[in-house]
Every structure is written in C-alpha cells, then in structure tokens.
Scaffold this motif. Sequence first.
Motif, PDB file in Angstrom:
ATOM      1  N   LEU A  47     -53.500  29.590   7.803  1.00  0.00           N
ATOM      2  CA  LEU A  47     -54.668  28.874   8.308  1.00  0.00           C
ATOM      3  C   LEU A  47     -54.985  29.264   9.747  1.00  0.00           C
ATOM      4  O   LEU A  47     -56.147  29.485  10.093  1.00  0.00           O
ATOM      5  N   THR A  65     -57.664  22.103  13.491  1.00  0.00           N
ATOM      6  CA  THR A  65     -58.307  22.440  12.222  1.00  0.00           C
ATOM      7  C   THR A  65     -57.325  22.282  11.074  1.00  0.00           C
ATOM      8  O   THR A  65     -57.684  21.776  10.002  1.00  0.00           O
ATOM      9  N   THR A  69     -57.815  19.730   7.958  1.00  0.00           N
ATOM     10  CA  THR A  69     -57.816  20.240   6.582  1.00  0.00           C
ATOM     11  C   THR A  69     -56.743  19.551   5.750  1.00  0.00           C
ATOM     12  O   THR A  69     -56.984  19.177   4.599  1.00  0.00           O
ATOM     13  N   ARG A  72     -57.895  16.106   4.824  1.00  0.00           N
ATOM     14  CA  ARG A  72     -58.889  16.142   3.747  1.00  0.00           C
ATOM     15  C   ARG A  72     -58.232  16.410   2.399  1.00  0.00           C
ATOM     16  O   ARG A  72     -58.615  15.815   1.396  1.00  0.00           O
ATOM     17  N   TYR A  78     -60.948  17.719  -1.132  1.00  0.00           N
ATOM     18  CA  TYR A  78     -61.019  19.125  -1.488  1.00  0.00           C
ATOM     19  C   TYR A  78     -59.942  19.426  -2.527  1.00  0.00           C
ATOM     20  O   TYR A  78     -58.876  18.835  -2.534  1.00  0.00           O
ATOM     21  N   GLY A  82     -59.513  25.036  -1.813  1.00  0.00           N
ATOM     22  CA  GLY A  82     -60.290  25.002  -0.594  1.00  0.00           C
ATOM     23  C   GLY A  82     -61.770  24.807  -0.823  1.00  0.00           C
ATOM     24  O   GLY A  82     -62.536  24.691   0.099  1.00  0.00           O
TER      25      GLY A  82
END
Length: 87
Positions: A47, A65, A69, A72, A78, A82
């Motif tokens: 990532l 970030t 992610t 989420r 998600y 992704g």
Amino acid sequence: MNFLVIAALVAALVAFFLVTELLAAALPLLIVIVLVPAHERPALAALVAATDHRRRLRLWPALRTAVATRRRLQAGRYSTSGRPGPP
C-alpha cells in the motif's frame, strides 16, 4: 582561536542536521516495525508503494491512507479486491 570557534559551530550544525535527517528517516520505519503485526507488514508495504511514487518516501501520509483503507475494509465498505462493493 576565532577560526576554531566558527569551525566548531559549523561542524556542530552539520552534525545536528545529519542526526535530524537520520532520525526523520528511521523513526517512522522503526515505529512501523514495532507496532504493525508481522502478518500485516507485506500488505502495508504494498500500500505504501502504491500510494507514494516520490523518490523520497513520505511515510506518514501513506500510513494515514493505510489506516483509512483498513478501517473501510473492516467496516465492509469495500471488498477485498479494493473495488467498491454493493451498497
């Protein structure tokens, strides 16, 4: 003697900046090694590599970030690929 004082001050200033740069480069990496579980490090590395294309790595924005992610993914917003999942 005046020259020696100026030379010592310049040497101390250079040493200070050198130590500061080394700490700025190594401290985030050490924090990641200590705080990120071993089984999650490869995904975090991928990532970070995908989100930061600059020559000089900016780890803190990439980690923010990564955390967003992960949150989420844990919330089910998600899929694991992704891509956005169904609403």
